[in-house]
Design a protein around this motif. Structure first.
Motif, mmCIF file in Angstrom:
data_model
loop_
_atom_site.group_PDB
_atom_site.id
_atom_site.type_symbol
_atom_site.label_atom_id
_atom_site.label_comp_id
_atom_site.label_asym_id
_atom_site.label_seq_id
_atom_site.Cartn_x
_atom_site.Cartn_y
_atom_site.Cartn_z
ATOM 1 N N THR A 1 0.826 -1.202 0.000
ATOM 2 C CA THR A 1 0.000 0.000 0.000
ATOM 3 C C THR A 1 0.862 1.255 0.000
ATOM 4 N N CYS A 2 0.549 2.160 -0.924
ATOM 5 C CA CYS A 2 1.199 3.470 -0.894
ATOM 6 C C CYS A 2 0.686 4.246 0.320
ATOM 7 N N PHE A 3 -0.615 4.071 0.621
ATOM 8 C CA PHE A 3 -1.133 4.656 1.852
ATOM 9 C C PHE A 3 -0.535 3.922 3.053
ATOM 10 N N HIS A 4 -0.088 4.673 4.013
ATOM 11 C CA HIS A 4 0.651 4.237 5.200
ATOM 12 C C HIS A 4 2.097 3.854 4.897
ATOM 13 N N SER A 5 2.545 4.016 3.639
ATOM 14 C CA SER A 5 3.974 3.793 3.388
ATOM 15 C C SER A 5 4.816 4.863 4.081
ATOM 16 N N ASN A 6 4.235 6.038 4.301
ATOM 17 C CA ASN A 6 4.949 7.067 5.058
ATOM 18 C C ASN A 6 5.182 6.634 6.506
ATOM 19 N N LEU A 7 4.254 5.843 7.067
ATOM 20 C CA LEU A 7 4.438 5.352 8.429
ATOM 21 C C LEU A 7 5.567 4.330 8.482
ATOM 22 N N TYR A 8 5.734 3.571 7.397
ATOM 23 C CA TYR A 8 6.918 2.700 7.293
ATOM 24 C C TYR A 8 8.177 3.554 7.220
ATOM 25 N N LEU A 9 8.139 4.599 6.422
ATOM 26 C CA LEU A 9 9.298 5.482 6.280
ATOM 27 C C LEU A 9 9.685 6.082 7.624
ATOM 28 N N GLY A 10 8.681 6.440 8.416
ATOM 29 C CA GLY A 10 8.943 7.064 9.709
ATOM 30 C C GLY A 10 9.267 6.092 10.828
ATOM 31 N N ALA B 1 18.940 6.780 -8.118
ATOM 32 C CA ALA B 1 19.707 7.890 -7.550
ATOM 33 C C ALA B 1 18.807 8.890 -6.833
ATOM 34 N N MET B 2 17.660 9.185 -7.444
ATOM 35 C CA MET B 2 16.700 10.145 -6.884
ATOM 36 C C MET B 2 15.327 9.480 -6.868
ATOM 37 N N PRO B 3 15.044 8.670 -5.842
ATOM 38 C CA PRO B 3 13.804 7.883 -5.834
ATOM 39 C C PRO B 3 12.562 8.752 -5.700
ATOM 40 N N HIS B 4 11.463 8.238 -6.272
ATOM 41 C CA HIS B 4 10.166 8.899 -6.119
ATOM 42 C C HIS B 4 9.346 8.243 -5.007
ATOM 43 N N ALA B 5 9.369 6.907 -4.941
ATOM 44 C CA ALA B 5 8.593 6.139 -3.959
ATOM 45 C C ALA B 5 7.117 6.507 -4.003
ATOM 46 N N TRP B 6 6.616 6.868 -5.193
ATOM 47 C CA TRP B 6 5.196 7.179 -5.327
ATOM 48 C C TRP B 6 4.409 5.997 -5.869
ATOM 49 N N LYS B 7 5.139 4.891 -6.140
ATOM 50 C CA LYS B 7 4.552 3.577 -6.347
ATOM 51 C C LYS B 7 5.220 2.693 -5.305
ATOM 52 N N ALA B 8 4.435 2.183 -4.380
ATOM 53 C CA ALA B 8 5.006 1.530 -3.203
ATOM 54 C C ALA B 8 5.642 0.191 -3.557
ATOM 55 N N GLY B 9 6.675 -0.152 -2.814
ATOM 56 C CA GLY B 9 7.406 -1.390 -3.033
ATOM 57 C C GLY B 9 8.891 -1.150 -2.852
ATOM 58 N N GLN C 1 10.856 0.904 -4.251
ATOM 59 C CA GLN C 1 11.169 2.328 -4.165
ATOM 60 C C GLN C 1 10.987 2.849 -2.740
ATOM 61 N N THR C 2 9.970 2.356 -2.059
ATOM 62 C CA THR C 2 9.718 2.773 -0.676
ATOM 63 C C THR C 2 10.880 2.360 0.219
ATOM 64 N N GLN C 3 11.348 1.135 0.045
ATOM 65 C CA GLN C 3 12.469 0.639 0.848
ATOM 66 C C GLN C 3 13.758 1.392 0.529
ATOM 67 N N LEU C 4 13.949 1.730 -0.743
ATOM 68 C CA LEU C 4 15.123 2.486 -1.139
ATOM 69 C C LEU C 4 15.116 3.876 -0.507
ATOM 70 N N LEU C 5 13.962 4.532 -0.547
ATOM 71 C CA LEU C 5 13.870 5.869 0.040
ATOM 72 C C LEU C 5 14.175 5.819 1.533
ATOM 73 N N LYS C 6 13.683 4.797 2.226
ATOM 74 C CA LYS C 6 13.952 4.698 3.663
ATOM 75 C C LYS C 6 15.440 4.484 3.929
ATOM 76 N N ALA C 7 16.077 3.644 3.122
ATOM 77 C CA ALA C 7 17.518 3.407 3.306
ATOM 78 C C ALA C 7 18.305 4.696 3.092
ATOM 79 N N LYS C 8 17.939 5.465 2.097
ATOM 80 C CA LYS C 8 18.618 6.726 1.843
ATOM 81 C C LYS C 8 18.348 7.742 2.952
ATOM 82 N N LEU C 9 17.122 7.752 3.463
ATOM 83 C CA LEU C 9 16.789 8.654 4.566
ATOM 84 C C LEU C 9 17.596 8.312 5.807
ATOM 85 N N ASP C 10 17.675 7.039 6.131
ATOM 86 C CA ASP C 10 18.411 6.621 7.330
ATOM 87 C C ASP C 10 19.897 6.957 7.230
#
Length: 433
Positions: free
Chosen positions: A79-88, A162-170, A172-181
Motif C-alpha cells: 500500500t502506498c497509503f501508510h507507506s509514510n508510516l513505514y518510512l517514519g 539515484a533520486m527515488p520517487h517512492a510514489w509507487k510503493a514497493g 522504491q519505498t524501501q530504497l527511500l527509507k535506506a537513503k533517509l536513514d
C-alpha cells in the motif's frame, strides 16, 4: 489486556466496515439469477484499492452468478497509503504488504498474475503479456497512476535509483527509507513536490513530517528538508506548517515556485538541483515526485482525455468513453474527490453495485461517495480532512466536508491517530479478506 486505544481502534475498524455494508444497501439480500445460460464475465485490471475492492464485491454479492477475473501481475500488494508510516519507523514493511490469496479462496475470483497489455474495446477483450486474451462483458479499469518522467528536467526513469520517487510503493519505498536513514546530521534533503492533480494530496507533506521525525529521533536536528513546490498552496497546509514549527523547528522549509522561480534542472550524478533562485549542491537525498497521469493501459485504450486522466459518469463511475467500462481510483477524473485509497475503495463499491445491476438485473441505488485522509505529523499528532460526495451538475461534488483545526488538544490528535490505524485495518480487510 484491553486498553482504551484497543477499544477505539476496534470501533474505528468496525465503523469503516459497517459503513461499507451500508453503502452497498440491499446487496445482502442475495443475487438474482442471471438471464441466459452462460455466466457474464467481468475483468478487473489493477489490484489496488479500486480494483481489488471491485473484484471482491462483484464476486461476493453476485453469489457466483458473475465470473470475475482480477488481472494483476503481483502476488501481493504494497500500500502506498501508510507507506509514510513505514518510512517514519511506525510500521514494518510487512505490515503494508497484503496477499490476494483470500480473494481467490473466499470469493472464487480468478487471479491472472500477469500484466494487461492492451484493451480491444470493439472485441471486448483484454490482451495479456504473453499473448493470451480475456473476453469480458464488463471491464473495470483501475490501473493507478503513471509518472511523467519528462516533467522534471534532467530526471527520468533511469534515475529512480539515484533520486527515488517512492510514489509507487514497493522497492522504491524501501530504497527511500535506506537513503533517509543514511542522511548525516547537517545534511540537506530536497523534495521536488508534484503539480496538481496527483495521487494522495497530503502525501508529500506527511512524508516530509516522517523524514523530520526520523532525523530528530536520530539526533540529526541540524539536517534540513527543503520542499520545492510548483503549487502555491497544498492540502492541510496550515496544519502541517503548525506541526513542523512545533515539532521540527528550523528543519523544514517550504518554498513555492513564485519564490524559487522555477525548476531549471537536476543532476542525479551530483544530487544538484538548480532553480531560478538558488542552486542546491550535493544534497544528501533528493526525493523527486513528478507530475502524474492515468496508467498507460487506460490511456492507450482511449479512456483518457487531454488531461491524461479518465472522465467518468459521476452517477456510476462508468467511463465517459465506453459504456462497458468503469474507471476507478487515481486514474479517474472524480470531481471534488481526491486521489486517495479511501476514494478508490468508495468508488469501487458504487461500480460493483452498478456492474452487478446491469449483469444480473438487480436493483441499484443512487451513488454516494466518502473519503477521509489522515496524516501523521509526529507521534500521536495526526490530522485529517474528508467529506461526503454525490453526483451533482455533471460531476462528483462535495456535499459535506471537514478538516482538523489548528491548535487542537493532544488528546484529540491522539484519538485521530487511533482512527487512522483503525481505518487502515478496516480498509485492508475490506480489500483483501
Amino acid at each position: 489486556m484491553t486498553t482504551a486505544k484497543t477499544i477505539i481502534t476496534s470501533l474505528s475498524r468496525r465503523k469503516f466496515l459497517a459503513g461499507s455494508a451500508t453503502a452497498l444497501g440491499a446487496l445482502s439480500l442475495g443475487a438474482p439469477a442471471v438471464l441466459g445460460q452462460a455466466k457474464p464475465k467481468v475483468v478487473v485490471i489493477g489490484g489496488g484499492p479500486g480494483g481489488a475492492t471491485a473484484a471482491k464485491y462483484i464476486a461476493k454479492d453476485s453469489a457466483g452468478a458473475i465470473e470475475v477475473t482480477l488481472v494483476e501481475p503481483s502476488k501481493s500488494f504494497v500500500t502506498c497509503f501508510h507507506s509514510n508510516l513505514y518510512l517514519g519507523g511506525f510500521k514494518p514493511f510487512d505490515a503494508i504488504t497484503h496477499s490476494y490469496d483470500k480473494l481467490v479462496s473466499a470469493y472464487g475470483i480468478k487471479h491472472a498474475q500477469v500484466a494487461a497489455e492492451t484493451i480491444d474495446r470493439d472485441k471486448r477483450e483484454v490482451r495479456l503479456a504473453g499473448g493470451n486474451t480475456l473476453s469480458y462483458d464488463r471491464l473495470v479499469v483501475s490501473p493507478g497512476i503513471d509518472l511523467k518522467y519528462d516533467s522534471v528536467p534532467g530526471w527520468g526513469q533511469q534515475h529512480e535509483e539515484a533520486m527515488p520517487h517512492a510514489w509507487k510503493a514497493g522497492p522504491q519505498t524501501q530504497l527511500l527509507k535506506a537513503k533517509l536513514d543514511a542522511v548525516p546530521d547537517g545534511g540537506v534533503i530536497v523534495m521536488i513536490a508534484p503539480p496538481n492533480p496527483y495521487r494522495c494530496p497530503p502525501g508529500p507533506y506527511e512524508r516530509v513530517s516522517m523524514m523530520a521525525h526520523v532525523l530528530k529521533a536520530a539526533g540529526k536536528t541540524k539536517a534540513k528538508i527543503i520542499i520545492l513546490d510548483p503549487k502555491e498552496t497544498f492540502s492541510k497546509q496550515g496544519l502541517f506548517q503548525e506541526g513542523w514549527e512545533k515539532h521540527y523547528p528550523g528543519m523544514v522549509e517550504w518554498i513555492n515556485a513564485k519564490i524559487y522561480d522555477g525548476l531549471k534542472s537536476v543532476d542525479p550524478k551530483t544530487n544538484t538541483i538548480e532553480t531560478g533562485f538558488e542552486t542546491y549542491k550535493n544534497a544528501a537525498l533528493v526525493n523527486v515526485i513528478p507530475a502524474q497521469m492515468a496508467g498507460r493501459i487506460a490511456r492507450d485504450a482511449g479512456l483518457a482525455n487531454e488531461s491524461g486522466y479518465c472522465p467518468i459518469d459521476p452517477t456510476s463511475m462508468k467511463s465517459a468513453k465506453d459504456a462497458n467500462i468503469w474507471v476507478l481510483g487515481d486514474a479517474s477524473i472524480a470531481g471534488d474527490m481526491p486521489k486517495s485509497a479511501f476514494s478508490a475503495n468508495s468508488q469501487a463499491k458504487v461500480a460493483a453495485l452498478m456492474v452487478r445491476g446491469e449483469l444480473t438485473k438487480s436493483p441499484t441505488f443512487p451513488a454516494r461517495y466518502t473519503n477521509t485522509c489522515w496524516s501523521l505529523i509526529e507521534t500521536d499528532d495526526t490530522v485529517k480532512v474528508g467529506g461526503r460526495y454525490e453526483a451533482k451538475d455533471g460531476k462528483i461534488a462535495a456535499v459535506e466536508t471537514f478538516i482538523s483545526k489548528t491548535g487542537e488538544s493532544a488528546d484529540l490528535r491522539k484519538q485521530t491517530q487511533e482512527e487512522n490505524i483503525g481505518w487502515y485495518a478496516g480498509i485492508t480487510a475490506d480489500m483483501f479478506s
